[in-house]
Design a protein around this motif. Structure first.
Motif, PDB file in Angstrom:
ATOM      1  N   GLU A   1       0.830  -1.201   0.000  1.00  0.00           N
ATOM      2  CA  GLU A   1       0.000   0.000   0.000  1.00  0.00           C
ATOM      3  C   GLU A   1       0.868   1.255   0.000  1.00  0.00           C
ATOM      4  OE1 GLU A   1      -0.406  -2.594   2.043  1.00  0.00           O
ATOM      5  OE2 GLU A   1      -2.527  -2.983   2.443  1.00  0.00           O
ATOM      6  N   ALA A   2       1.974   1.208   0.736  1.00  0.00           N
ATOM      7  CA  ALA A   2       2.880   2.360   0.796  1.00  0.00           C
ATOM      8  C   ALA A   2       3.440   2.658  -0.592  1.00  0.00           C
ATOM      9  CB  ALA A   2       4.010   2.110   1.797  1.00  0.00           C
ATOM     10  N   VAL A   3       3.861   1.628  -1.309  1.00  0.00           N
ATOM     11  CA  VAL A   3       4.407   1.822  -2.656  1.00  0.00           C
ATOM     12  C   VAL A   3       3.344   2.426  -3.574  1.00  0.00           C
ATOM     13  CG1 VAL A   3       5.227   0.609  -4.730  1.00  0.00           C
ATOM     14  CG2 VAL A   3       6.199   0.067  -2.502  1.00  0.00           C
ATOM     15  N   LEU A   4       2.125   1.916  -3.489  1.00  0.00           N
ATOM     16  CA  LEU A   4       1.044   2.470  -4.322  1.00  0.00           C
ATOM     17  C   LEU A   4       0.816   3.949  -4.013  1.00  0.00           C
ATOM     18  CD1 LEU A   4      -1.492  -0.508  -4.212  1.00  0.00           C
ATOM     19  CD2 LEU A   4      -0.052   0.191  -6.130  1.00  0.00           C
ATOM     20  N   ASN A   5       0.859   4.305  -2.744  1.00  0.00           N
ATOM     21  CA  ASN A   5       0.629   5.703  -2.370  1.00  0.00           C
ATOM     22  C   ASN A   5       1.814   6.603  -2.714  1.00  0.00           C
ATOM     23  OD1 ASN A   5      -2.084   6.052  -1.296  1.00  0.00           O
ATOM     24  ND2 ASN A   5      -1.464   4.392   0.067  1.00  0.00           N
ATOM     25  N   TYR A   6       3.032   6.078  -2.613  1.00  0.00           N
ATOM     26  CA  TYR A   6       4.181   6.860  -3.075  1.00  0.00           C
ATOM     27  C   TYR A   6       4.062   7.107  -4.587  1.00  0.00           C
ATOM     28  CZ  TYR A   6       6.871   6.572   1.308  1.00  0.00           C
ATOM     29  OH  TYR A   6       7.316   6.713   2.602  1.00  0.00           O
ATOM     30  N   ASN A   7       3.541   6.115  -5.330  1.00  0.00           N
ATOM     31  CA  ASN A   7       3.330   6.278  -6.772  1.00  0.00           C
ATOM     32  C   ASN A   7       2.291   7.362  -7.054  1.00  0.00           C
ATOM     33  OD1 ASN A   7       4.918   4.730  -8.615  1.00  0.00           O
ATOM     34  ND2 ASN A   7       4.047   2.880  -7.719  1.00  0.00           N
ATOM     35  N   ILE A   8       1.187   7.331  -6.316  1.00  0.00           N
ATOM     36  CA  ILE A   8       0.147   8.360  -6.484  1.00  0.00           C
ATOM     37  C   ILE A   8       0.732   9.736  -6.186  1.00  0.00           C
ATOM     38  CG2 ILE A   8      -2.030   9.255  -5.537  1.00  0.00           C
ATOM     39  CD1 ILE A   8      -2.838   6.269  -5.095  1.00  0.00           C
ATOM     40  N   ALA A   9       1.511   9.817  -5.117  1.00  0.00           N
ATOM     41  CA  ALA A   9       2.139  11.093  -4.756  1.00  0.00           C
ATOM     42  C   ALA A   9       3.080  11.557  -5.862  1.00  0.00           C
ATOM     43  CB  ALA A   9       2.887  10.962  -3.428  1.00  0.00           C
ATOM     44  N   ALA A  10       3.910  10.646  -6.374  1.00  0.00           N
ATOM     45  CA  ALA A  10       4.867  11.001  -7.434  1.00  0.00           C
ATOM     46  C   ALA A  10       4.142  11.471  -8.694  1.00  0.00           C
ATOM     47  CB  ALA A  10       5.776   9.814  -7.744  1.00  0.00           C
ATOM     48  N   ASP A  11       3.075  10.777  -9.078  1.00  0.00           N
ATOM     49  CA  ASP A  11       2.309  11.170 -10.263  1.00  0.00           C
ATOM     50  C   ASP A  11       1.728  12.571 -10.103  1.00  0.00           C
ATOM     51  OD1 ASP A  11       2.872   8.716 -11.410  1.00  0.00           O
ATOM     52  OD2 ASP A  11       0.901   7.850 -10.962  1.00  0.00           O
ATOM     53  N   ASN A  12       1.218  12.864  -8.922  1.00  0.00           N
ATOM     54  CA  ASN A  12       0.640  14.187  -8.686  1.00  0.00           C
ATOM     55  C   ASN A  12       1.714  15.255  -8.545  1.00  0.00           C
ATOM     56  OD1 ASN A  12      -2.480  14.275  -8.444  1.00  0.00           O
ATOM     57  ND2 ASN A  12      -1.830  12.286  -7.646  1.00  0.00           N
ATOM     58  N   ASN A  13       2.884  14.888  -8.035  1.00  0.00           N
ATOM     59  CA  ASN A  13       4.000  15.841  -8.008  1.00  0.00           C
ATOM     60  C   ASN A  13       4.388  16.213  -9.432  1.00  0.00           C
ATOM     61  OD1 ASN A  13       5.392  14.110  -5.199  1.00  0.00           O
ATOM     62  ND2 ASN A  13       4.420  16.119  -5.166  1.00  0.00           N
ATOM     63  N   LEU A  14       4.364  15.241 -10.319  1.00  0.00           N
ATOM     64  CA  LEU A  14       4.685  15.488 -11.724  1.00  0.00           C
ATOM     65  C   LEU A  14       3.670  16.469 -12.324  1.00  0.00           C
ATOM     66  CD1 LEU A  14       6.556  14.693 -14.082  1.00  0.00           C
ATOM     67  CD2 LEU A  14       4.933  12.848 -14.594  1.00  0.00           C
ATOM     68  N   LYS A  15       2.388  16.255 -12.018  1.00  0.00           N
ATOM     69  CA  LYS A  15       1.326  17.131 -12.534  1.00  0.00           C
ATOM     70  C   LYS A  15       1.451  18.559 -12.019  1.00  0.00           C
ATOM     71  CE  LYS A  15      -2.029  13.380 -12.954  1.00  0.00           C
ATOM     72  NZ  LYS A  15      -3.237  12.787 -12.364  1.00  0.00           N
ATOM     73  N   THR A  16       1.887  18.694 -10.761  1.00  0.00           N
ATOM     74  CA  THR A  16       1.988  20.037 -10.173  1.00  0.00           C
ATOM     75  C   THR A  16       3.347  20.675 -10.423  1.00  0.00           C
ATOM     76  OG1 THR A  16       2.737  19.203  -8.019  1.00  0.00           O
ATOM     77  CG2 THR A  16       0.349  19.467  -8.335  1.00  0.00           C
ATOM     78  N   GLY A  17       4.274  19.912 -10.983  1.00  0.00           N
ATOM     79  CA  GLY A  17       5.599  20.450 -11.290  1.00  0.00           C
ATOM     80  C   GLY A  17       6.575  20.417 -10.129  1.00  0.00           C
ATOM     81  N   ASP A  18       6.229  19.706  -9.061  1.00  0.00           N
ATOM     82  CA  ASP A  18       7.123  19.601  -7.898  1.00  0.00           C
ATOM     83  C   ASP A  18       8.072  18.429  -8.101  1.00  0.00           C
ATOM     84  OD1 ASP A  18       8.389  19.397  -5.444  1.00  0.00           O
ATOM     85  OD2 ASP A  18       6.570  19.800  -4.292  1.00  0.00           O
ATOM     86  N   THR A  19       9.157  18.699  -8.796  1.00  0.00           N
ATOM     87  CA  THR A  19      10.094  17.620  -9.127  1.00  0.00           C
ATOM     88  C   THR A  19      10.869  17.121  -7.913  1.00  0.00           C
ATOM     89  OG1 THR A  19      11.738  19.267  -9.775  1.00  0.00           O
ATOM     90  CG2 THR A  19      10.371  18.341 -11.526  1.00  0.00           C
ATOM     91  N   THR A  20      11.105  17.988  -6.934  1.00  0.00           N
ATOM     92  CA  THR A  20      11.864  17.578  -5.746  1.00  0.00           C
ATOM     93  C   THR A  20      11.131  16.487  -4.982  1.00  0.00           C
ATOM     94  OG1 THR A  20      12.797  19.787  -5.559  1.00  0.00           O
ATOM     95  CG2 THR A  20      12.944  18.381  -3.614  1.00  0.00           C
TER      96      THR A  20
END
Length: 172
Positions: free
Chosen positions: A129-148
């Motif tokens: 579940e943690a990996v899935l949520n880190y993936n969701i977070a990463a995808d949304n960071n990409l959408k918002t432009g937060d590369t860090t």
């Protein structure tokens, strides 16, 4: 001082080195305990303030039918429970926050709550579940432009997907 003769009936107090060490140890222990109590008291006050602040946002969100305020309140409540070690409660409130952020299509909120949720799930040993949520977070960071933060999330995914995490690799 040590070699001075002690006269019978004298009220002069001579302490041995062991007694002095013991007195110092007790004194230091009492000082440390007092400092601990003060810190705990300050921590408790801060925690109470955090609960009050988050609860106020949740109440305001419901009263005004404002899902963004409600989501922020749930997120802050999740953080407060996490800081207290209440991982199951923390997970519940991060899920509620993310759900509301998803409804509002708030990419930053989704990313923040997903990352926080993943952190809690990692502590609860829910690695898939943690990996899935880190993936969701990463995808949304990409959408918002937060590369860090996107890079941090990808690093966490790699860390959890290491050789010692074979079941997690299969879930990917």
């Amino acid at each position: 001082f040590v070699n001075e003769p002690v006269l019978p009936g004298s009220k002069k107090l001579l302490l041995t080195l062991t007694q002095i060490k013991y007195i110092l140890l007790v004194t230091v222990s009492l000082l440390l305990f007092s400092a601990f109590c003060v810190a705990q008291s300050a921590n408790t006050v801060q925690t109470q303030e955090n609960f009050k602040k988050a609860s106020g946002k949740i109440s305001k969100g419901f009263r005004k039918n404002n899902s963004d305020t409600l989501a922020t309140g749930y997120y802050e409540l999740g953080e407060t429970f996490y800081q207290q070690g209440e991982l199951v409660k923390s997970e519940t409130y991060f899920k509620k926050a993310r759900s509301l952020f998803e409804t509002a299509k708030d990419g930053d909120g989704i990313a923040r709550s997903s990352r926080a949720l993943a952190r809690v799930q990692e502590d609860l040993d829910k690695k898939k579940e943690a990996v899935l949520n880190y993936n969701i977070a990463a995808d949304n960071n990409l959408k918002t432009g937060d590369t860090t933060l996107g890079v941090l999330n990808k690093n966490d995914i790699r860390r959890l997907s290491g050789k010692d995490s074979f079941p997690v690799q299969q879930a990917l």
